[in-house]
Scaffold this active site. Structure first.
Site, mmCIF file in Angstrom:
data_model
loop_
_atom_site.group_PDB
_atom_site.id
_atom_site.type_symbol
_atom_site.label_atom_id
_atom_site.label_comp_id
_atom_site.label_asym_id
_atom_site.label_seq_id
_atom_site.Cartn_x
_atom_site.Cartn_y
_atom_site.Cartn_z
ATOM 1 C CB ALA A 12 76.747 -102.477 61.521
ATOM 2 C CG LEU A 13 77.754 -99.432 67.099
ATOM 3 C CD1 LEU A 13 77.777 -99.220 68.624
ATOM 4 C CD2 LEU A 13 77.396 -98.128 66.393
ATOM 5 C CG HIS A 14 82.660 -98.859 61.976
ATOM 6 N ND1 HIS A 14 83.131 -97.574 62.094
ATOM 7 C CD2 HIS A 14 81.630 -98.795 61.078
ATOM 8 C CE1 HIS A 14 82.457 -96.783 61.294
ATOM 9 N NE2 HIS A 14 81.517 -97.490 60.671
ATOM 10 C CG HIS A 67 79.646 -96.139 64.395
ATOM 11 N ND1 HIS A 67 79.752 -97.329 63.738
ATOM 12 C CD2 HIS A 67 78.774 -95.381 63.685
ATOM 13 C CE1 HIS A 67 78.971 -97.306 62.664
ATOM 14 N NE2 HIS A 67 78.371 -96.132 62.601
ATOM 15 C CE LYS A 82 82.249 -93.633 55.109
ATOM 16 N NZ LYS A 82 80.839 -93.737 55.328
ATOM 17 C CD GLN A 90 74.657 -87.912 58.397
ATOM 18 O OE1 GLN A 90 73.825 -88.634 57.862
ATOM 19 N NE2 GLN A 90 75.520 -88.381 59.282
HETATM 20 P P1 AMP Z 1 76.096 -94.277 60.467
HETATM 21 O O1 AMP Z 1 75.898 -95.387 61.437
HETATM 22 O O2 AMP Z 1 76.753 -94.686 59.192
HETATM 23 O O3 AMP Z 1 74.839 -93.459 60.250
HETATM 24 O O4 AMP Z 1 77.135 -93.287 61.131
HETATM 25 C C1 AMP Z 1 76.876 -92.697 62.384
HETATM 26 C C2 AMP Z 1 77.875 -91.602 62.613
HETATM 27 O O5 AMP Z 1 79.201 -92.155 62.609
HETATM 28 C C3 AMP Z 1 77.849 -90.531 61.513
HETATM 29 O O6 AMP Z 1 78.026 -89.254 62.103
HETATM 30 C C4 AMP Z 1 79.028 -90.905 60.655
HETATM 31 O O7 AMP Z 1 79.592 -89.813 59.946
HETATM 32 C C5 AMP Z 1 79.994 -91.429 61.704
HETATM 33 N N1 AMP Z 1 80.980 -92.299 61.066
HETATM 34 C C6 AMP Z 1 80.725 -93.382 60.297
HETATM 35 N N2 AMP Z 1 81.878 -93.900 59.831
HETATM 36 C C7 AMP Z 1 82.877 -93.109 60.305
HETATM 37 C C8 AMP Z 1 84.299 -93.110 60.171
HETATM 38 N N3 AMP Z 1 84.936 -94.022 59.448
HETATM 39 N N4 AMP Z 1 84.999 -92.162 60.803
HETATM 40 C C9 AMP Z 1 84.362 -91.202 61.540
HETATM 41 N N5 AMP Z 1 83.039 -91.150 61.710
HETATM 42 C C10 AMP Z 1 82.293 -92.088 61.105
#
Ligand code: AMP
Length: 294
Positions: free
Chosen positions: A30-32, A35, A153, A157
């Site tokens: 669910a990339l934004h 990511h 964020k 972790q």
């Molecule tokens: P996730 O898909 O939520 O597991 O996130 C994957 C990676 O993207 C992790 O290292 C998160 O910390 C990073 N990430 C998620 N949201 C953000 C954001 N708004 N800004 C910066 N990094 C993010």
């Protein structure tokens, strides 16, 4: 863009590329733009970026959260393909493994990250960081990346992953990347997809109140700043605070007085309906500002 679904196929491909320039960005899809900022950073620093999309079941302590987690692989592929993914100087490949590929032995592991295993997310999400560490250890073993990128964020972790790399004595370099926010300053998150537009608007108060805390840290006590934050959130019916911690940004130990640390970060988890959001803001980092001015 090349997409690999098995460890064997991915490793076969990796054996054909320069092993000293592999960036790795683990995601749950669910990339934004948050990511994508990590992926773009990796593209700047590595010839090859491996992005993984894997909704890791072992890091979910709540079954419903796992079931409701947004999944949209086609949209993810589309976003990655817009990043010049086949350019040989900054190629992106996608790793889309099944649960069996990642956990063939179904062995549950436990880790000790000291204080990091006890506070904030660890306290409210039992075994969450065991799940994170398990999947990251496995991915590092499969990919052997030169550098790996994590968002601030998920601040705790990032600290856990740094600790894991130290404990296992791995050579991968961990790169922390700043939080990317929506126009209204809500931290971007895949979980935001589950918010209504009204909830998104209400959720913007989280950052607003964190910024107020940052201002108040200059004149009020830690306790006063905390009380003000808690009361402000209470005044917004759409938001339920799970925790607020004001802590040392290196150890994540709670502080009682500003003098307890030179690097101070405020951390929150807030429910908006049944969607749980986390955010953090650095209240001050004197060491960085002193070193930065030399
Ligand atoms: P996730 O898909 O939520 O597991 O996130 C994957 C990676 O993207 C992790 O290292 C998160 O910390 C990073 N990430 C998620 N949201 C953000 C954001 N708004 N800004 C910066 N990094 C993010």
């Amino acid at each position: 863009m090349l997409v690999f679904k098995t460890v064997r196929e991915l490793q076969q491909f990796l054996s054909t590329v320069a092993s000293n320039s592999i960036g790795f960005v683990p995601t749950m899809g669910a990339l934004h733009q948050g990511h994508l900022s990590l992926i773009e950073k990796s593209q700047q620093q590595n010839k090859l970026t491996v992005c993984s999309v894997f909704v890791n079941p072992t890091q979910f302590n709540n079954k419903e959260d796992l079931l409701n987690y947004p999944r949209n692989v086609l949209a993810d592929i589309h976003l990655l393909e817009n990043l010049d993914c086949d350019n040989e100087e900054k190629r992106i490949v996608l790793f889309l493994p099944s649960e069996n590929e990642i956990y063939p032995n179904k062995i549950e592991k436990s880790y000790d990250f000291g204080n990091l295993s006890l506070v904030m997310e660890a306290q409210h999400r039992p075994r969450h960081f065991d799940g994170v560490a398990m999947v990251i250890e496995r991915f590092f073993d499969i990919i052997q990346p030169t550098k790996a990128y994590f968002g601030e964020k998920d601040f705790q972790q990032l600290a856990v992953v740094r600790n894991l790399v130290k404990q296992l004595n791995l050579s991968v370099q961990i790169i922390g990347c700043p939080i990317v926010r929506e126009a209204n300053n809500l931290a971007m998150s895949s979980r935001n997809e589950r918010l209504t537009s009204d909830q998104k608007e209400q959720a913007a108060h989280i950052y607003k109140f964190l910024q107020i805390a940052k201002q108040q840290a200059k004149t009020l006590t830690v306790e006063q700043v905390k009380n003000n934050f808690v009361n402000s959130i209470k005044n917004i019916p759409a938001l339920q605070l799970e925790y607020l911690e004001i802590a040392n940004g290196n150890t994540l130990t709670s502080i009682e007085n500003w003098e307890d640390t030179t690097y101070c970060v405020a951390f929150v988890a807030v429910f908006v309906g049944n969607v749980r959001l986390i955010d953090n803001v650095t209240l001050f980092n004197f060491r960085k500002s002193i070193l930065g001015s030399i």
